[in-house]
Design a protein around this motif. Structure first.
Motif, PDB file in Angstrom:
ATOM      1  N   SER A   2       0.845  -1.203   0.000  1.00 55.33           N
ATOM      2  CA  SER A   2       0.000   0.000   0.000  1.00 55.33           C
ATOM      3  C   SER A   2       0.876   1.246   0.000  1.00 55.33           C
ATOM      4  CB  SER A   2      -0.896  -0.006   1.237  1.00 55.33           C
ATOM      5  OG  SER A   2      -1.497   1.259   1.407  1.00 55.33           O
ATOM      6  N   ARG A   3       0.511   2.216  -0.812  1.00 56.16           N
ATOM      7  CA  ARG A   3       1.346   3.410  -0.909  1.00 56.16           C
ATOM      8  C   ARG A   3       1.189   4.320   0.296  1.00 56.16           C
ATOM      9  NH1 ARG A   3      -2.966   4.982  -4.603  1.00 56.16           N
ATOM     10  NH2 ARG A   3      -3.854   6.994  -3.987  1.00 56.16           N
ATOM     11  N   PHE A   4       0.254   3.986   1.187  1.00 51.68           N
ATOM     12  CA  PHE A   4       0.010   4.864   2.321  1.00 51.68           C
ATOM     13  C   PHE A   4       0.922   4.579   3.514  1.00 51.68           C
ATOM     14  CE2 PHE A   4      -3.935   4.986  -0.095  1.00 51.68           C
ATOM     15  CZ  PHE A   4      -4.024   6.356  -0.286  1.00 51.68           C
ATOM     16  N   LEU A   5       1.685   3.518   3.454  1.00 49.55           N
ATOM     17  CA  LEU A   5       2.550   3.194   4.591  1.00 49.55           C
ATOM     18  C   LEU A   5       3.688   4.203   4.712  1.00 49.55           C
ATOM     19  CD1 LEU A   5       2.949  -0.686   4.381  1.00 49.55           C
ATOM     20  CD2 LEU A   5       1.033   0.692   5.206  1.00 49.55           C
ATOM     21  N   THR A   6       4.068   4.485   5.959  1.00 50.47           N
ATOM     22  CA  THR A   6       5.286   5.265   6.170  1.00 50.47           C
ATOM     23  C   THR A   6       6.466   4.475   5.618  1.00 50.47           C
ATOM     24  OG1 THR A   6       5.779   4.238   8.306  1.00 50.47           O
ATOM     25  CG2 THR A   6       4.321   6.167   8.339  1.00 50.47           C
ATOM     26  N   ALA A   9       7.311   1.795   8.110  1.00 51.33           N
ATOM     27  CA  ALA A   9       6.387   0.651   8.093  1.00 51.33           C
ATOM     28  C   ALA A   9       6.589  -0.179   6.833  1.00 51.33           C
ATOM     29  CB  ALA A   9       4.938   1.136   8.199  1.00 51.33           C
TER      30      ALA A   9
ATOM     31  N   ARG B 101      -0.549   3.898  13.198  1.00 51.59           N
ATOM     32  CA  ARG B 101       0.870   3.572  13.284  1.00 51.59           C
ATOM     33  C   ARG B 101       1.460   3.258  11.912  1.00 51.59           C
ATOM     34  NH1 ARG B 101       3.538  -1.442  16.605  1.00 51.59           N
ATOM     35  NH2 ARG B 101       5.638  -1.149  15.756  1.00 51.59           N
ATOM     36  N   LEU B 102       0.692   2.615  11.075  1.00 51.03           N
ATOM     37  CA  LEU B 102       1.194   2.257   9.743  1.00 51.03           C
ATOM     38  C   LEU B 102       1.346   3.480   8.838  1.00 51.03           C
ATOM     39  CD1 LEU B 102      -0.869  -0.969   8.915  1.00 51.03           C
ATOM     40  CD2 LEU B 102       1.623  -0.837   9.203  1.00 51.03           C
ATOM     41  N   VAL B 103       0.504   4.467   9.039  1.00 50.60           N
ATOM     42  CA  VAL B 103       0.342   5.520   8.028  1.00 50.60           C
ATOM     43  C   VAL B 103       0.906   6.869   8.475  1.00 50.60           C
ATOM     44  CG1 VAL B 103      -1.440   6.865   6.818  1.00 50.60           C
ATOM     45  CG2 VAL B 103      -1.641   4.374   6.959  1.00 50.60           C
ATOM     46  N   LEU B 104       0.930   7.116   9.771  1.00 52.85           N
ATOM     47  CA  LEU B 104       1.283   8.462  10.235  1.00 52.85           C
ATOM     48  C   LEU B 104       2.749   8.594  10.625  1.00 52.85           C
ATOM     49  CD1 LEU B 104      -1.795   9.342  12.470  1.00 52.85           C
ATOM     50  CD2 LEU B 104      -1.465   9.689  10.012  1.00 52.85           C
ATOM     51  N   GLU B 105       3.289   9.720  10.259  1.00 52.13           N
ATOM     52  CA  GLU B 105       4.570  10.176  10.781  1.00 52.13           C
ATOM     53  C   GLU B 105       4.304  11.497  11.481  1.00 52.13           C
ATOM     54  OE1 GLU B 105       6.269  10.086   6.923  1.00 52.13           O
ATOM     55  OE2 GLU B 105       7.603   8.405   7.413  1.00 52.13           O
ATOM     56  N   ARG B 156      -3.339  12.505   4.632  1.00 54.41           N
ATOM     57  CA  ARG B 156      -3.113  11.111   4.269  1.00 54.41           C
ATOM     58  C   ARG B 156      -4.246  10.221   4.776  1.00 54.41           C
ATOM     59  NH1 ARG B 156       2.692   8.624   5.430  1.00 54.41           N
ATOM     60  NH2 ARG B 156       3.254  10.576   4.419  1.00 54.41           N
ATOM     61  N   GLU B 185      -6.061  11.694  -4.402  1.00 63.23           N
ATOM     62  CA  GLU B 185      -5.053  10.646  -4.600  1.00 63.23           C
ATOM     63  C   GLU B 185      -4.245  10.365  -3.339  1.00 63.23           C
ATOM     64  OE1 GLU B 185      -3.529   8.444  -7.074  1.00 63.23           O
ATOM     65  OE2 GLU B 185      -5.673   8.625  -7.507  1.00 63.23           O
ATOM     66  N   ALA B 186      -4.020  11.405  -2.545  1.00 67.72           N
ATOM     67  CA  ALA B 186      -3.111  11.288  -1.393  1.00 67.72           C
ATOM     68  C   ALA B 186      -3.784  10.693  -0.166  1.00 67.72           C
ATOM     69  CB  ALA B 186      -2.539  12.662  -1.045  1.00 67.72           C
ATOM     70  N   SER B 187      -5.091  10.450  -0.244  1.00 64.47           N
ATOM     71  CA  SER B 187      -5.844  10.142   0.982  1.00 64.47           C
ATOM     72  C   SER B 187      -6.337   8.702   1.058  1.00 64.47           C
ATOM     73  CB  SER B 187      -7.069  11.064   1.088  1.00 64.47           C
ATOM     74  OG  SER B 187      -6.686  12.419   1.117  1.00 64.47           O
ATOM     75  N   LEU B 188      -6.213   8.150   2.247  1.00 65.73           N
ATOM     76  CA  LEU B 188      -6.806   6.862   2.588  1.00 65.73           C
ATOM     77  C   LEU B 188      -8.029   7.137   3.460  1.00 65.73           C
ATOM     78  CD1 LEU B 188      -6.598   3.674   2.817  1.00 65.73           C
ATOM     79  CD2 LEU B 188      -5.226   4.079   4.879  1.00 65.73           C
ATOM     80  N   PRO B 212      -7.764   0.735  -3.421  1.00 72.87           N
ATOM     81  CA  PRO B 212      -6.502   1.020  -2.714  1.00 72.87           C
ATOM     82  C   PRO B 212      -6.636   2.099  -1.657  1.00 72.87           C
ATOM     83  CG  PRO B 212      -6.483   2.003  -4.903  1.00 72.87           C
ATOM     84  CD  PRO B 212      -7.746   1.180  -4.814  1.00 72.87           C
ATOM     85  N   GLN B 213      -7.757   2.815  -1.624  1.00 71.01           N
ATOM     86  CA  GLN B 213      -7.841   4.002  -0.777  1.00 71.01           C
ATOM     87  C   GLN B 213      -8.918   3.936   0.300  1.00 71.01           C
ATOM     88  OE1 GLN B 213      -7.660   6.763  -4.503  1.00 71.01           O
ATOM     89  NE2 GLN B 213      -7.146   8.033  -2.734  1.00 71.01           N
TER      90      GLN B 213
END
Lengths: 366, 366
Positions: A2-6, A9, B101-105, B156, B185-188, B212-213
């Motif tokens: 998934s392109r959303f992973l940091t 991750a 945790r997977l997505v945020l920085e 995101r 495009e940038a958003s889950l 994917p989103q």
């Protein structure tokens, strides 16, 4: 991916620290006859704990108390500390993850033993910590070498299990007390005491509950026989215990599990009985090993680690042959510990199966 | 404050997203007569689920299957997806934490609604995300405004609950489908469908399982009545579903809870009965509100949000007076939603208590 992973991750593997016995059964299509790989308690939990969970199941429509109030009160009384010294979580695995999250930043140094608990390493990697692994000395974790490595690296976390998994060895209390007295200023010691309830007298160190540099981990999964309920707890200074509230899943504890743990804790007579059966089963399991020309290591836990006398490939063959015969065990992951296999204690019926299968597995392993 | 915390952890508050009813009871010393604040199911879980948990309690010495194999198979069949599209975790709360945790920085932008689920905000803050909160439009979350905010901030993550908590409102499927079609495009999108099992027909959108989103969140805590068991699941594309394995607590699911969830899922007749009782209880609860001169909002959930017609201070007084009479409810946290109180549906006996107490509380609140 998934392109959303940091990026962090994304770089982590999607691996499981341990494959479950159910997954192995699905692979082979054959259920295990003897489940001796996960250091579960084949003596089971207190019947009072089972009854408490069965009663609580009727009330499973309610969330558990997010403060774990009653359990913390009981644990505090049991350990002679205050409830503010206790943090309850979903097993030591869950608590190790929370500690890593509280303490680690990308690049933070951590020290453990080479071959010690993989789930701790999983969490360290998961939060970007950098592990230094110190070799065992003989079949023991090496407190002096751990301290030395911590000094050299400036480690913020040190992990020590006492008694140890996967070797089953232990240090007497004084050795751990000495280690605590010599902790580098920069280091927090995680003392994983998952097996302390089953350890010989004199194993559990005396550490001031307010010590700023120690967090002890305990569980209902081993001696209390509630691995499937997911209840662990930490004993530490109130500042650190309170910090769990910053990040924990406040409603994450199962109400059924809370009830089971509370009842299990209250039944110390059952735990004492488990201790006695543990001692007897260690003797029998060691005897089975010796009868097969193998060397059982002394155990302070609910498993016996057995030196198969050759290398890791041989031990892995023994493990595979046992699995093919329906006996689930595990073994240490790295040399030189992986000359051994690790067999959980069982009731007599399960050890009968092991006794029958071990010579066949050894023969097949060559 | 422990000196071992990261600067980020040190800066987080040690607060609880929600105070549990047990904590309130301990404060007052009086147990609640009516537990109507946590949107638990007073209709309870399927008796088959209770029986399955009671049976599984006997086997609680065993860890649960870390792969959640059987439950994932059953969920996949139920939803017409593959098991690879499912991630199981300890409730939606736990899964929201894992997604964050997977997505945020630190600094990653996130969009939600002002007054929406606080536990999501807790996790976003916990991982250093930066929240933009979009006002509700009337009593609904506002998909267009959420999308617009996501575009402006480059978010995101976008959080939408449908049906909504705390307002009980819902959007028809087409509105959510339109939102999904217009995701930046940038958003889950996290689509929290905790209450979907109780929603009116036409609420649940059709979204390609491989999208994917989008990640959908479901739970056994609401319609299935197993809040105290801690079982939730996500439905999403296999890439993202697999990513949970990078960080989840693999042995974290209770074996007892797994058994309960599996049995609950199998008893769709029970769920259908709960739906019917839910509809009836909504009508009765709305009637109680109207009889007291209050305005019940339309509900697509297992609670009814009631507009008390004045400001937040007034609604808080009503809530406090109800608590003093032994009725536990909650309310939205921010204006203008906090003119309302939120009352979970109950069985007739519990709604009798509410019916008796509400006029007294309103009178006392002035």
């Amino acid at each position: 991916m998934s392109r959303f992973l940091t990026s962090h991750a994304a770089a982590l593997p999607s691996t499981v620290p341990f494959t479950g016995p159910e997954a192995l059964e699905r692979q082979t299509g054959v259920p295990f006859r003897a489940r001796l790989g996960a250091n579960e308690s084949l003596f089971g939990p207190s019947p009072h704990a089972v009854a408490a969970m069965q009663e609580a199941a009727k009330g499973a429509w309610m969330y558990g108390d997010p403060e774990n109030h009653d359990l913390k009160q009981a644990l505090a009384a049991h350990h002679g500390v205050t409830p503010a010294h206790i943090a309850v979580g979903p097993g030591i695995d869950g608590l190790l993850g929370l500690v890593c999250r509280l303490v680690l930043e990308p690049g933070t140094k951590v020290v453990t033993s080479l071959g010690a608990y993989p789930t701790f390493n999983f969490h360290v990697a998961g939060y970007g910590g950098v592990l230094t692994r110190v070799p065992y000395r003989g079949d023991h974790e090496d407190p002096e070498a751990l301290l030395e490595a911590a000094r050299l690296t400036g480690a913020r976390l040190i992990y020590l299990a006492n008694p140890d998994n996967p070797m089953g060895s232990h240090h007497p209390a004084a050795v751990v007390e000495e280690m605590v007295a010599n902790l580098p200023e920069a280091s927090l010691l995680i003392l994983d005491e998952a097996y302390a309830d089953l350890a010989p007298p004199g194993t559990v160190p005396v550490i001031a509950a307010d010590h700023p540099q120690v967090i002890r981990m305990r569980t209902f999964s081993k001696g209390y026989g509630l691995a499937g309920a997911r209840v662990g707890y930490a004993i530490t200074n109130p500042d650190l215990a309170l910090a769990f509230d910053k990040i924990r899943d406040h409603f994450g504890m199962s109400r059924v599990a809370q009830a089971g743990a509370l009842a299990a804790l209250a039944d110390q007579a059952w735990l004492q009985g488990v201790r006695e059966r543990t001692v007897a089963a260690r003797v029998r399991l060691a005897g089975i090993a010796l009868a097969n020309g193998l060397r059982p290591l002394p155990s302070a836990t609910n498993f016996v680690t057995i030196d198969c006398g050759r290398d890791g490939d041989h031990a892995r063959r023994v493990l595979a042959e046992l699995a093919a015969l329906g006996v689930f065990i595990r073994m240490p992951g790295v040399p030189p510990l992986d000359r051994c296999i690790r067999i959980s204690l069982g009731d007599d019926q399960t050890l009968d199966i092991l006794e029958e299968c071990l010579p066949l597995a050894l023969k097949a392993a060559g």
